[in-house]
Enzyme design. Sequence first.
Site, mmCIF file in Angstrom:
data_model
loop_
_atom_site.group_PDB
_atom_site.id
_atom_site.type_symbol
_atom_site.label_atom_id
_atom_site.label_comp_id
_atom_site.label_asym_id
_atom_site.label_seq_id
_atom_site.Cartn_x
_atom_site.Cartn_y
_atom_site.Cartn_z
ATOM 1 N N CYS A 318 1.033 -1.042 0.300
ATOM 2 C CA CYS A 318 0.210 -0.283 -0.119
ATOM 3 C C CYS A 318 1.294 1.045 0.032
ATOM 4 O O CYS A 318 0.810 2.153 0.839
ATOM 5 C CB CYS A 318 -0.873 -0.071 1.201
ATOM 6 S SG CYS A 318 -1.964 -1.624 1.347
ATOM 7 N N ALA A 319 1.194 2.024 -1.333
ATOM 8 C CA ALA A 319 2.478 2.378 -1.036
ATOM 9 C C ALA A 319 2.235 3.974 -0.631
ATOM 10 O O ALA A 319 3.743 4.908 -0.682
ATOM 11 C CB ALA A 319 3.530 2.197 -2.033
ATOM 12 N N GLY A 320 1.169 4.502 -1.884
ATOM 13 C CA GLY A 320 0.831 5.865 -1.925
ATOM 14 C C GLY A 320 0.587 6.119 -0.833
ATOM 15 O O GLY A 320 -0.018 5.409 0.575
ATOM 16 N N GLY A 323 6.057 7.908 1.035
ATOM 17 C CA GLY A 323 7.605 8.207 2.686
ATOM 18 C C GLY A 323 8.025 6.853 2.535
ATOM 19 O O GLY A 323 8.683 6.199 2.460
ATOM 20 N N LYS A 324 6.771 5.459 2.951
ATOM 21 C CA LYS A 324 7.414 4.440 3.228
ATOM 22 C C LYS A 324 8.341 3.801 2.252
ATOM 23 O O LYS A 324 9.081 3.471 2.554
ATOM 24 C CB LYS A 324 7.038 3.330 3.759
ATOM 25 C CG LYS A 324 5.833 3.805 5.416
ATOM 26 C CD LYS A 324 4.558 3.290 5.725
ATOM 27 C CE LYS A 324 4.347 3.770 7.002
ATOM 28 N NZ LYS A 324 2.861 4.752 6.783
ATOM 29 N N GLU A 343 0.534 0.763 -5.861
ATOM 30 C CA GLU A 343 -0.759 1.436 -5.616
ATOM 31 C C GLU A 343 -1.280 1.488 -6.291
ATOM 32 O O GLU A 343 -1.210 1.950 -7.875
ATOM 33 C CB GLU A 343 0.375 3.310 -5.107
ATOM 34 C CG GLU A 343 -0.885 3.881 -5.093
ATOM 35 C CD GLU A 343 -2.276 4.244 -4.751
ATOM 36 O OE1 GLU A 343 -2.818 4.268 -4.799
ATOM 37 O OE2 GLU A 343 -1.248 3.383 -3.670
ATOM 38 N N ASP A 367 -4.254 -3.450 -8.016
ATOM 39 C CA ASP A 367 -5.165 -3.284 -6.447
ATOM 40 C C ASP A 367 -4.213 -4.560 -5.405
ATOM 41 O O ASP A 367 -3.148 -5.825 -6.215
ATOM 42 C CB ASP A 367 -6.194 -4.284 -6.756
ATOM 43 C CG ASP A 367 -7.253 -3.893 -5.926
ATOM 44 O OD1 ASP A 367 -6.796 -4.751 -4.401
ATOM 45 O OD2 ASP A 367 -8.135 -3.170 -5.728
ATOM 46 N N ASP A 383 0.713 -1.403 5.417
ATOM 47 C CA ASP A 383 0.072 -0.181 5.657
ATOM 48 C C ASP A 383 -1.184 0.262 5.359
ATOM 49 O O ASP A 383 -1.009 1.031 4.401
ATOM 50 C CB ASP A 383 1.496 1.487 5.450
ATOM 51 C CG ASP A 383 1.418 2.302 5.759
ATOM 52 O OD1 ASP A 383 0.418 2.110 6.911
ATOM 53 O OD2 ASP A 383 1.819 4.101 5.542
ATOM 54 N N CYS A 436 -2.317 4.005 10.753
ATOM 55 C CA CYS A 436 -2.122 5.338 11.490
ATOM 56 C C CYS A 436 -3.633 5.640 12.108
ATOM 57 O O CYS A 436 -4.046 6.052 11.644
ATOM 58 C CB CYS A 436 -1.682 6.460 10.666
ATOM 59 S SG CYS A 436 -1.438 7.483 11.357
#
Length: 498
Positions: A318-320, A323-324, A343, A367, A383, A436
């Site tokens: 889940c890259a977008g 940052g990570k 993403e 996806d 994430d 988060c």
Amino acid sequence: MNDRNNNSEKGNSGRRRADGEAGRRGRAQRSPGTRSGGGQRPQRGRGPSSTPPIDPARLAARDVLAAVRERDAYANLVLPGLLRDRKLNTRDAALATELAYGASRARGLLDAVIESGAGRPVSEIDGSVLDILRLGAYQLLRTRVAPHAAVATSVDLTRSELGSGKAGFVNAVLRRVSEKSADEWVALLAPDAAKDPVGHLAFEHAHPKWIAQSFADALGADAGELAAVLEADDARPAVHLVARPGEISAEELALITGGEEGAYSPYAVYLDGGDPGKLDAVRDGLAGVQDEGSQLVARALTLAPLGGADGGRWLDLCAGPGGKAALLGALAEIDGAHVDAVEPAAHRAELVRKTTKSLPVTVHAVDGRDTGLDAGYDRILVDAPCTGLGALRRRPEARWRRSPKDVAELVALQKQLLASAIELVRPGGVVVYSTCSPHLSETSAVVADAVRRHGVEELDTRALVPGVPGLGDGTSVQLWPHRHGTDAMFLAALRKPS
């Protein structure tokens, strides 16, 4: 696929940071019709040309509130561009920021007070008038702006744009609001503290009760810290930079930016404020803006013990916005590994590509639940998209946009993504799941479901964030802004049986 919500003033005296000059500006701008007790009474026969000039800081703050109300804009995205376009000086920009973000955060409390003063629900008040009332009420209840200046400038703004009739209404409501302090309004309108302690704290600290309850549930035996958590959501967060490993050290980054090295992440640097986009280190790609908690999540993935050797295949599912993925990419380059970053949204995938440029990262616009990628990854980060309740301090209006029904929809997605990651990881490989959000349905419940359904082993994640105190007795990690100065990130490490 990410939907995480990645600013801030305390109540009463702790939140009163507005420039004392604001009161003097307000006195200087009052028209001859201003009454000495605060507020204005329009003089008959006065033309538009006699209206005092509108304070640019308050006008900017009002325009941010309008954008949030009218088109669901994000205050922290609207305000910086607006300040640049209007070329506000440093003092006015600081006041506009205080008022726009503060009024956005405190909306629930402000609306309750406005309803009492107006004698009608806020839903029956014209939106343009309501924006100004919220701005004025915030100044009266949570800043050091002189009451007469808060009322007078609000009335001037209303008269200038909406006419004298509505200006009279604003004057009357704000004068009623000014009759009581913030503490007195809380005592009058908040739920009884003895009968509903969570509801009382939620009202006092301007949070929806369901969010305050979710924090209390996550704190468990430490629920006595609830007030501190809610207060931390209203504290202006420091800017966290990440020093790109292999490019610059945190010590060097702190020296060239005037910042302070982070407490827990070896890559973190804290700045008191300012626009990090103007820093040479950020423009040159040596550093980025990333909450320290987010840095700890990415680092934890690289520290997790594997069953067998690390073959160097890493995946950020889940890259977008990237940052990570960028931090993982920098660490992968040092370790001789490669990161695939997933993403689904094309524009966000492009952001990841820009953020990870020149790093060993390949971005896939697919996806995460059906990537088409070959299984066998050594390390996978999930994430997951979440409510973002752990980052409310960074998005002022977010607490009023989310609702309990969002949780169920997101939990279903989180479980699907975690299941996909477990399928893609090799036997002995590790998946780090993070959100988060401290909401138990999005955190420990999702992990427990994965352990039960897929037979993965939950590792002691506390060992993967060395040096971080206050993590409790469980195997997962929940960070808190009031304890750690980070967003309220959750992370758990799962290993697939060999």
